[in-house]
Design an enzyme around this catalytic site. Structure first.
Site, PDB file in Angstrom:
ATOM      1  N   ASN A 263      52.481  99.728 124.047  1.00 24.37           N
ATOM      2  CA  ASN A 263      52.813 101.150 124.051  1.00 24.37           C
ATOM      3  C   ASN A 263      52.065 101.954 122.980  1.00 24.37           C
ATOM      4  O   ASN A 263      52.547 102.975 122.508  1.00 24.37           O
ATOM      5  CB  ASN A 263      54.332 101.339 123.964  1.00 24.37           C
TER       6      ASN A 263
ATOM      7  N   HIS B 242      52.947 102.441 116.822  1.00 24.52           N
ATOM      8  CA  HIS B 242      54.173 102.136 116.087  1.00 24.52           C
ATOM      9  C   HIS B 242      54.390 103.248 115.078  1.00 24.52           C
ATOM     10  O   HIS B 242      53.437 103.769 114.508  1.00 24.52           O
ATOM     11  CB  HIS B 242      54.043 100.808 115.318  1.00 24.52           C
TER      12      HIS B 242
ATOM     13  N   ARG C  88      52.739 108.179 124.044  1.00 24.91           N
ATOM     14  CA  ARG C  88      53.084 107.092 124.963  1.00 24.91           C
ATOM     15  C   ARG C  88      53.052 107.558 126.418  1.00 24.91           C
ATOM     16  O   ARG C  88      52.657 106.795 127.303  1.00 24.91           O
ATOM     17  CB  ARG C  88      54.427 106.486 124.571  1.00 24.91           C
TER      18      ARG C  88
ATOM     19  N   GLU D 107      57.066  99.580 104.872  1.00 26.14           N
ATOM     20  CA  GLU D 107      55.927  99.350 105.767  1.00 26.14           C
ATOM     21  C   GLU D 107      54.625  99.881 105.151  1.00 26.14           C
ATOM     22  O   GLU D 107      53.571  99.276 105.308  1.00 26.14           O
ATOM     23  CB  GLU D 107      56.198  99.986 107.131  1.00 26.14           C
TER      24      GLU D 107
ATOM     25  N   TYR E 132      57.050  92.465 111.870  1.00 28.90           N
ATOM     26  CA  TYR E 132      58.101  92.728 112.860  1.00 28.90           C
ATOM     27  C   TYR E 132      59.293  91.777 112.712  1.00 28.90           C
ATOM     28  O   TYR E 132      60.031  91.563 113.669  1.00 28.90           O
ATOM     29  CB  TYR E 132      57.526  92.626 114.273  1.00 28.90           C
TER      30      TYR E 132
ATOM     31  N   PHE F  13      61.555  89.471 123.201  1.00 27.69           N
ATOM     32  CA  PHE F  13      60.136  89.815 123.320  1.00 27.69           C
ATOM     33  C   PHE F  13      59.350  89.569 122.034  1.00 27.69           C
ATOM     34  O   PHE F  13      58.164  89.898 121.957  1.00 27.69           O
ATOM     35  CB  PHE F  13      59.974  91.282 123.751  1.00 27.69           C
TER      36      PHE F  13
ATOM     37  N   ARG G 106      57.688 110.331 115.344  1.00 28.28           N
ATOM     38  CA  ARG G 106      58.382 109.716 116.481  1.00 28.28           C
ATOM     39  C   ARG G 106      58.459 110.679 117.665  1.00 28.28           C
ATOM     40  O   ARG G 106      58.399 110.250 118.819  1.00 28.28           O
ATOM     41  CB  ARG G 106      59.742 109.176 116.047  1.00 28.28           C
TER      42      ARG G 106
ATOM     43  N   THR H 234      59.953 104.625 123.502  1.00 27.09           N
ATOM     44  CA  THR H 234      59.357 103.284 123.479  1.00 27.09           C
ATOM     45  C   THR H 234      58.760 102.909 124.836  1.00 27.09           C
ATOM     46  O   THR H 234      57.633 102.399 124.909  1.00 27.09           O
ATOM     47  CB  THR H 234      60.443 102.241 123.111  1.00 27.09           C
TER      48      THR H 234
ATOM     49  N   LYS I  88      48.015 100.537 118.145  1.00 30.67           N
ATOM     50  CA  LYS I  88      48.140  99.145 118.584  1.00 30.67           C
ATOM     51  C   LYS I  88      46.917  98.682 119.396  1.00 30.67           C
ATOM     52  O   LYS I  88      46.106  99.504 119.844  1.00 30.67           O
ATOM     53  CB  LYS I  88      49.429  99.007 119.408  1.00 30.67           C
TER      54      LYS I  88
HETATM   55  P1  GTP Z   1      57.865 100.764 117.128  1.00 35.76           P
HETATM   56  O1  GTP Z   1      57.463 102.086 116.588  1.00 35.76           O
HETATM   57  O2  GTP Z   1      56.693  99.927 117.558  1.00 35.76           O
HETATM   58  O3  GTP Z   1      58.831 100.021 116.244  1.00 35.76           O
HETATM   59  O4  GTP Z   1      58.583 101.113 118.503  1.00 35.76           O
HETATM   60  P2  GTP Z   1      60.073 101.575 118.753  1.00 35.76           P
HETATM   61  O5  GTP Z   1      60.794 101.819 117.466  1.00 35.76           O
HETATM   62  O6  GTP Z   1      59.985 102.692 119.736  1.00 35.76           O
HETATM   63  O7  GTP Z   1      60.670 100.301 119.484  1.00 35.76           O
HETATM   64  P3  GTP Z   1      61.477  99.049 118.888  1.00 35.76           P
HETATM   65  O8  GTP Z   1      61.493  99.079 117.402  1.00 35.76           O
HETATM   66  O9  GTP Z   1      62.753  98.937 119.637  1.00 35.76           O
HETATM   67  O10 GTP Z   1      60.547  97.846 119.386  1.00 35.76           O
HETATM   68  C1  GTP Z   1      59.389  97.512 118.649  1.00 35.76           C
HETATM   69  C2  GTP Z   1      58.267  97.217 119.601  1.00 35.76           C
HETATM   70  O11 GTP Z   1      58.576  96.040 120.341  1.00 35.76           O
HETATM   71  C3  GTP Z   1      58.020  98.275 120.675  1.00 35.76           C
HETATM   72  O12 GTP Z   1      57.205  99.335 120.250  1.00 35.76           O
HETATM   73  C4  GTP Z   1      57.310  97.466 121.732  1.00 35.76           C
HETATM   74  O13 GTP Z   1      55.928  97.279 121.434  1.00 35.76           O
HETATM   75  C5  GTP Z   1      58.019  96.130 121.640  1.00 35.76           C
HETATM   76  N1  GTP Z   1      59.084  96.052 122.635  1.00 35.76           N
HETATM   77  C6  GTP Z   1      60.277  96.717 122.637  1.00 35.76           C
HETATM   78  N2  GTP Z   1      61.005  96.418 123.730  1.00 35.76           N
HETATM   79  C7  GTP Z   1      60.244  95.531 124.435  1.00 35.76           C
HETATM   80  C8  GTP Z   1      60.413  94.837 125.670  1.00 35.76           C
HETATM   81  O14 GTP Z   1      61.433  94.970 126.348  1.00 35.76           O
HETATM   82  N3  GTP Z   1      59.384  94.005 126.072  1.00 35.76           N
HETATM   83  C9  GTP Z   1      58.251  93.852 125.327  1.00 35.76           C
HETATM   84  N4  GTP Z   1      57.287  93.028 125.766  1.00 35.76           N
HETATM   85  N5  GTP Z   1      58.062  94.482 124.174  1.00 35.76           N
HETATM   86  C10 GTP Z   1      59.029  95.319 123.739  1.00 35.76           C
HETATM   87 MG    MG Z   2      60.860 100.384 115.830  1.00 36.57          MG
END
Ligand code: GTP
Ligand code: MG
Length: 138
Positions: free
Chosen positions: A112, A115, A102, A126, A49, A57, A85, A91, A9
């Protein structure tokens, strides 16, 4: 063997962490079988997304993903989706296990660093979003 879609990212590409993050993948036994550095538009980030469209968010996430280049990549290996993962960590970096990407590099729950696809169906979708079959060289 399994494949998964990974994105390094903007917070990580701007801090020049692509190589250090790739070393974590390779050390874990994941092979980078395709990789390119691209600049997403906010609309493209929003499409990628779309599953998070209703989350509070979403707008912030799309702005962030379009704020600087990302490196999109396909990682291959036994159990690549789960293994990736594991290497990524939770996350929220505050919850991420020591040694994960992370824990070491992420700046916040939003910024973070990486992805990773979360299931075989999403991995296939994807990967196809960013790469053609000709670009995948195992
Ligand atoms: P990805 O691999 O990026 O999909 O991460 P994830 O699967 O661990 O998290 P999730 O799919 O729940 O959320 C996708 C992305 O949204 C996260 O990686 C973050 O970049 C963002 N995100 C998630 N929760 C928050 C939040 O509370 N605030 C903000 N600003 N961004 C968030
Ligand atoms: Mg995710």
């Amino acid at each position: 063997v399994e494949r998964t879609l990974s994105i390094i990212k903007p917070d990580a590409t701007t801090r020049n962490l692509t190589g250090k993050i790739n070393a974590k993948f390779e050390d874990a036994g994941l092979r980078i079988v395709a990789q390119k550095r691209i600049q997403l538009t906010k609309a493209q980030a929003g499409e990628f997304y779309a599953v998070h469209k209703e989350r509070p968010f979403y707008d912030e996430l799309c702005e962030f993903m379009a704020s600087a280049p990302v490196v999109v990549q396909v990682l291959e290996g036994e159990g690549a989706i789960a293994k990736n993962r594991d290497v990524m960590g939770a996350t929220n970096p505050a919850d991420a296990a020591a040694g994960t990407i992370r824990a070491e590099f992420a700046e916040s729950v939003g910024e973070n660093s990486v992805h990773g696809s979360d299931a075989p169906e999403t991995a296939a979708e994807e990967i196809a979003y960013f790469f053609s079959g000709l670009e995948l060289v195992g």
